[in-house]
Design a protein around this motif. Structure first.
Motif, mmCIF file in Angstrom:
data_model
loop_
_atom_site.group_PDB
_atom_site.id
_atom_site.type_symbol
_atom_site.label_atom_id
_atom_site.label_comp_id
_atom_site.label_asym_id
_atom_site.label_seq_id
_atom_site.Cartn_x
_atom_site.Cartn_y
_atom_site.Cartn_z
ATOM 1 N N PRO A 73 0.579 -1.312 -0.015
ATOM 2 C CA PRO A 73 -0.027 -0.213 0.049
ATOM 3 C C PRO A 73 0.827 1.317 0.023
ATOM 4 O O PRO A 73 0.551 2.397 -0.561
ATOM 5 C CB PRO A 73 -0.815 -0.121 1.394
ATOM 6 C CG PRO A 73 -0.953 -1.762 1.524
ATOM 7 C CD PRO A 73 0.408 -2.244 1.079
ATOM 8 N N ALA A 74 1.917 1.260 0.719
ATOM 9 C CA ALA A 74 2.871 2.324 0.623
ATOM 10 C C ALA A 74 3.356 2.549 -0.766
ATOM 11 O O ALA A 74 3.548 3.890 -1.322
ATOM 12 C CB ALA A 74 4.061 2.209 1.566
ATOM 13 N N LEU A 81 11.231 15.967 -7.704
ATOM 14 C CA LEU A 81 10.347 14.966 -7.908
ATOM 15 C C LEU A 81 10.449 13.527 -7.140
ATOM 16 O O LEU A 81 11.279 12.782 -7.561
ATOM 17 C CB LEU A 81 9.922 14.691 -9.493
ATOM 18 C CG LEU A 81 9.353 15.830 -10.205
ATOM 19 C CD1 LEU A 81 8.963 15.521 -11.860
ATOM 20 C CD2 LEU A 81 8.101 16.636 -9.735
ATOM 21 N N GLU A 82 9.911 13.880 -5.956
ATOM 22 C CA GLU A 82 10.258 12.709 -4.998
ATOM 23 C C GLU A 82 8.985 12.488 -4.016
ATOM 24 O O GLU A 82 8.478 13.474 -3.617
ATOM 25 C CB GLU A 82 11.529 12.953 -4.352
ATOM 26 C CG GLU A 82 11.978 12.002 -3.469
ATOM 27 C CD GLU A 82 13.166 12.164 -2.573
ATOM 28 O OE1 GLU A 82 14.271 11.593 -3.085
ATOM 29 O OE2 GLU A 82 13.223 13.100 -1.708
ATOM 30 N N THR A 83 8.555 11.409 -3.778
ATOM 31 C CA THR A 83 7.549 11.058 -2.892
ATOM 32 C C THR A 83 7.960 9.913 -1.790
ATOM 33 O O THR A 83 8.714 8.911 -2.145
ATOM 34 C CB THR A 83 6.187 10.739 -3.514
ATOM 35 O OG1 THR A 83 6.448 9.566 -4.169
ATOM 36 C CG2 THR A 83 5.666 11.714 -4.360
ATOM 37 N N THR A 84 7.737 9.902 -0.522
ATOM 38 C CA THR A 84 7.648 9.099 0.359
ATOM 39 C C THR A 84 6.565 8.855 1.104
ATOM 40 O O THR A 84 5.866 10.046 1.706
ATOM 41 C CB THR A 84 9.026 9.322 1.281
ATOM 42 O OG1 THR A 84 10.144 9.661 0.349
ATOM 43 C CG2 THR A 84 9.327 8.080 2.302
ATOM 44 N N VAL A 85 5.921 7.452 1.256
ATOM 45 C CA VAL A 85 4.650 7.299 2.002
ATOM 46 C C VAL A 85 5.038 6.138 2.991
ATOM 47 O O VAL A 85 5.815 5.045 2.468
ATOM 48 C CB VAL A 85 3.580 6.901 0.994
ATOM 49 C CG1 VAL A 85 2.253 6.469 1.711
ATOM 50 C CG2 VAL A 85 3.175 8.048 0.181
ATOM 51 N N TYR A 86 4.393 6.214 4.048
ATOM 52 C CA TYR A 86 4.470 5.362 4.963
ATOM 53 C C TYR A 86 3.188 4.731 5.359
ATOM 54 O O TYR A 86 2.361 5.585 5.741
ATOM 55 C CB TYR A 86 5.221 5.531 6.435
ATOM 56 C CG TYR A 86 6.763 6.050 6.294
ATOM 57 C CD1 TYR A 86 7.707 5.139 6.215
ATOM 58 C CD2 TYR A 86 7.257 7.363 6.001
ATOM 59 C CE1 TYR A 86 9.198 5.121 6.092
ATOM 60 C CE2 TYR A 86 8.740 7.510 5.759
ATOM 61 C CZ TYR A 86 9.660 6.493 5.846
ATOM 62 O OH TYR A 86 10.959 6.631 5.662
ATOM 63 N N PHE A 87 2.818 3.357 5.202
ATOM 64 C CA PHE A 87 1.573 2.987 5.397
ATOM 65 C C PHE A 87 1.709 2.217 6.799
ATOM 66 O O PHE A 87 2.503 1.509 7.123
ATOM 67 C CB PHE A 87 1.153 1.938 4.471
ATOM 68 C CG PHE A 87 -0.039 1.223 4.729
ATOM 69 C CD1 PHE A 87 -1.377 2.235 4.413
ATOM 70 C CD2 PHE A 87 -0.177 0.000 5.063
ATOM 71 C CE1 PHE A 87 -2.578 1.566 4.458
ATOM 72 C CE2 PHE A 87 -1.484 -0.453 5.318
ATOM 73 C CZ PHE A 87 -2.665 0.354 5.016
ATOM 74 N N ALA A 88 0.763 2.528 7.819
ATOM 75 C CA ALA A 88 0.471 1.810 8.927
ATOM 76 C C ALA A 88 -0.705 1.345 9.299
ATOM 77 O O ALA A 88 -1.688 1.871 9.196
ATOM 78 C CB ALA A 88 0.776 2.840 10.129
ATOM 79 N N PRO A 89 -0.795 -0.067 9.193
ATOM 80 C CA PRO A 89 -2.089 -0.721 9.047
ATOM 81 C C PRO A 89 -2.764 -0.757 10.525
ATOM 82 O O PRO A 89 -2.104 -0.433 11.530
ATOM 83 C CB PRO A 89 -1.885 -2.211 8.872
ATOM 84 C CG PRO A 89 -0.390 -2.334 9.373
ATOM 85 C CD PRO A 89 0.265 -0.829 9.283
ATOM 86 N N GLU A 90 -4.172 -0.611 10.495
ATOM 87 C CA GLU A 90 -4.835 -0.496 11.851
ATOM 88 C C GLU A 90 -4.516 -1.717 12.582
ATOM 89 O O GLU A 90 -4.450 -1.571 13.796
ATOM 90 C CB GLU A 90 -6.409 -0.503 11.378
ATOM 91 C CG GLU A 90 -7.237 -0.519 12.428
ATOM 92 C CD GLU A 90 -8.899 -0.615 12.209
ATOM 93 O OE1 GLU A 90 -9.826 -0.901 12.882
ATOM 94 O OE2 GLU A 90 -9.017 -0.389 10.975
#
Length: 788
Positions: free
Chosen positions: A546-547, A617-626
């Motif tokens: 998902p991240a 042009l850079e993106t960072t995402v951290y996904f934290a599940p419930e």
């Protein structure tokens, strides 16, 4: 090659060939031992030959004087790093005992390192080991949980009240009252033997210190590079940015033990820093047998209560877990504690853990991580209950499964991640029926009846499981548009053979709306992405996936925004075609990804950016599940027993599997089948032996039976897909499901084959000598070790 048409085919869900395979199959892969580190020294460790002893003295003078030896260090020589290595998973009730990189006073298991030799070559270092003189005062050892809990047991750790590391009880409902009121009650004790990960590539660490930048670079065959970095920063009292940990892109398997932190991982970088020279250590196979963490050793006392109609009213399980000499983490027993109910609707549950310190190598996660033991306890008792009622074991299961309309289903216990044990999605009845259909269950029962009429011992076994996976706390993904117009996707987690370079490029391709060949995936380098957790517990597709999806969607928005400014149109009117962004209705108006990178990432020195151009042009995402997601599966097997030799012939095996939405079906099948091979080993082959003093008796593959491709039987896979609502991909885990129920399914089948003799299976693995003993005259009176 890039296409000339806009990309419309979805990559998620496609069986794309693995990018990694060419270099792996042609010998071009780079493992840790292949790293080019000019002038690198090599290390070897002096290890304890005793399971319990006080170190009286260590004389390193002769070894240090040997030509080619650069240095010899003991625990006393390295007080700066003599800190306790924190357990990976803890609990308020845990009685933790510090585990230091090189103990200076006591050794607690055979193989524990007590000194390190660094030399110009591994050959010299190994020769020097023989010159290190260690005087030990040998102490009584504890080699099992039974011995640890005995009234007269010696203490593994001096000054402790007893050998119990932790005692935890979880309940749902009123299990005591329900068990007392149950019309039928059955009890049994099951023992599951320990086993290791036995990866093709053993553990290894290399390190280089740059005095100019004051940075320490560590290459490690770890599953969790950020965990290693954080632990080293703590032990060395250094800032995290001063340490770079890299997990090489190619690794010969992890399977859980490489997700832990070992003393050698602290010692090698430290001596490299002292020597101002690269140092490398690669574990040999005997060290892997004695010093790499293992799992599985548990003893379960199980009681089940049920009514005349076959409904489970209560389950009670008290189990002993061998924690080993130290607590590297409580993940394994805490998972066992909550995995017990499986797919069944059980209103009253008592599950109780007694984890013991012993003079054995510490316990680690091994593929399945505590779940196979819980499934053995549950599924074996389900078969016993069905037998007691004279009911078909499949019918008994049907009457107790959680139904498809009951999700999310709250079990009433707490999972290892600290959240209420809640099954997010699934369809257990459908999974059972699809498995039985592929297995041709009724036909197999008819064949079994015919075989028994001929005097042949044929049995059928079923086993079901639920696997908590997709664990938090988080995982991240970082995108960067490179100046050549390609996109670099960086993941913190280090792959262990799952095909990350392929599957995350598939996810990124869909998120960007771009061809896969323009996307490169890199992993496992703490300098490229600042935070991460690692590869373990079948978690990454449901966290890093998902991240990667969300970061890719953000990157697509930025690409189109810059192209919008450059083409002086709206982003909604743009299409990515190959390596260009073009106006959909007028393809002659376009800009290349390279040009976009030049405008946004490079710019013109001293010149202001044009309106609408985004810098960098850079993106960072951290996904934290419930919370954790739950995969599930049902296995069905038919076996035949040779009464003369005790050999088990697997006649047919079907795996029903549900890991939610699938990113790459071919890779998922590979994971499940690889896990199945591991489960076959746990069920029928792998059993290390120790004497009462804790001395390992099986330290090579001459003494330890590991199944090869010849021993792994053919298997058929069937899938259902119930998407998880906990992440935008609807994904669950697939890395361990093939392993988890195999021991229980085969044990059920073997006991079914031996049922005419009244033999009982209570010990795993099931080896030919155990079967021959079960069929012997002396063991048919109900008093032998196979009888409950």
């Amino acid at each position: 090659m890039t296409t000339t048409e806009p990309r419309t085919q979805k990559m998620i869900g496609a069986s794309v060939l693995r990018r990694e395979d060419r270099r792996l199959l042609t010998g071009a892969a780079t493992y840790l031992d292949d790293l080019e580190l000019p002038g690198c020294y090599e290390a070897a460790f002096v290890r304890s030959p005793h399971a319990a002893a006080r170190i009286v003295s260590i004389d390193t003078s002769a070894a240090a004087a040997m030509p080619g030896v650069l240095g010899v260090w003991t625990g006393a020589d390295l007080p700066e790093i003599a800190k306790g290595i924190p357990p990976k998973v803890v609990h308020p009730q845990l009685r933790d005992v510090p585990r230091v990189p090189l103990p200076a006073d006591f050794v607690k298991f055979v193989g524990e390192p007590v000194a390190v030799v660094v030399a110009t070559s591994r050959y010299v270092a190994e020769d020097a080991l023989d010159l290190v003189e260690v005087e030990y005062d040998v102490l009584p050892a504890v080699s099992s949980t039974g011995a640890a809990l005995a009234a007269s047991a010696p203490l593994v750790h001096e000054g402790a009240e007893n050998n119990i590391a932790i005692h935890v009880v979880q309940t749902a409902g009123d299990p005591a009252a329900a068990m007392d009121a149950a019309p039928h009650r059955l009890r049994e004790r099951f023992t599951v033997a320990r086993g290791g990960g036995h990866s093709m590539e053993t553990r290894g660490v290399a390190a280089r210190f740059d005095p100019t930048t004051e940075q320490l670079v560590v290459w490690d065959t770890t599953q969790s590079p950020h965990y290693v970095r954080n632990t080293l920063a703590y032990l060395y009292d250094m800032p995290e940015d001063g340490i770079r940990v890299v997990a090489p892109p190619d690794v010969g398997g992890g399977f859980g033990p490489k997700a832990q932190f070992y003393g050698e991982e602290a010692v090698i970088p430290w001596v490299a820093r002292l020597l101002r020279n690269p140092v490398k250590w690669v574990e040999d196979r005997r060290e892997n047998f004695v010093a790499t963490m293992m799992e599985r050793t548990q003893v379960h006392d199980v009681e089940i209560g049920f009514d005349d109609d076959g409904h489970i009213l209560a389950i009670r399980n008290v189990f002993e877990h061998d924690q080993g000499a130290y607590c590297a983490g409580l993940q394994v027993p805490m998972i066992t504690l909550s995995t017990l109910p499986g797919q069944y609707r059980i209103p009253n549950i008592h599950t109780e853990l007694i984890a013991c310190y012993t003079n054995m190598v510490p316990t680690s996660s091994v593929r399945g991580a505590g779940r196979p033991q819980a499934v053995v306890a549950m599924e074996r008792m389900v078969d016993r209950a069905a037998e007691h009622l004279g009911m078909d074991p499949v019918e008994f299961r049907r009457r107790n499964l959680v139904q498809a309309d009951e999700f999310p289903y709250r079990v009433g216990l707490t999972f290892r991640d600290g959240s209420p044990l809640t099954y997010d999605s699934g369809n257990f009845p459908l999974l059972l029926e699809k498995t039985l259909s592929a297995f041709r269950y009724e036909e197999q029962r008819s064949l079994q009846a015919a075989a028994r009429a001929e005097g042949r011992l044929v049995g059928i076994g079923i086993a079901a499981y639920v696997e908590g996976c997709g664990l938090g706390p988080y995982e991240g993904s970082r995108y960067r548009l490179l100046n050549d117009g390609t996109v670099l996707v960086t993941l913190a987690a280090a792959p262990q053979g799952q095909g990350y370079e392929t599957v995350y490029a598939q996810i990124a391709a869909d998120a960007l709306g771009m061809d896969m060949d323009l996307i490169r995936v890199t992993t496992g380098d703490t300098s490229r992405i600042p935070f991460g957790q690692g590869t373990f517990a079948s978690r990454n597709t449901a966290t890093a996936g998902p991240a990667t999806l969300q970061a890719g969607q953000e990157m697509r928005g930025k690409l189109l925004q810059v192209a919008e400014a450059m083409l002086k149109t709206s982003a909604a009117s743009l299409t990515i075609r190959g390596n260009r962004v073009e106006v959909t209705d007028d393809p002659t108006r376009s800009v290349s990804l390279r040009d976009i990178a030049g405008a946004a990432n490079v710019g013109k020195h001293g010149i202001t950016l044009a309106p609408g151009i985004l810098p960098g042009l850079e993106t960072t995402v951290y996904f934290a599940p419930e919370r954790a997601a739950y995969a599930s599966g049902t296995h069905a097997v038919a076996v035949e027993i040779d009464p003369e030799t005790g050999a088990i012939d697997v006649l047919r095996y079907v795996i029903g599997h549900d890991c939610g939405n699938v990113m790459n079906p071919m890779l998922v099948d590979g994971q499940v089948l690889g896990g199945f091979a591991h489960g076959v080993g746990n069920a029928m082959y792998e059993e290390p032996f120790y004497d009462e003093t804790g001395q390992p008796q099986s330290t090579s593959y001459l003494d330890y039976s590991l199944p090869s491709s010849m021993e792994v039987p053919p298997v058929e896979l069937v899938h259902i897909h119930t998407p998880s609502p906990l992440n935008p991909l609807g994904a669950k885990g697939a890395g361990e499901g093939g392993t988890i129920p195999v021991p229980a399914a085969i044990a059920n089948a073997v006991e079914d084959a031996l049922r005419p003799f009244g033999a009982r299976i209570t010990s795993l693995p099931i080896t030919p000598p155990k079967i021959v003993d079960a069929l012997s005259t002396d063991d048919l009176d109900g008093t032998g070790p196979w009888h409950g």
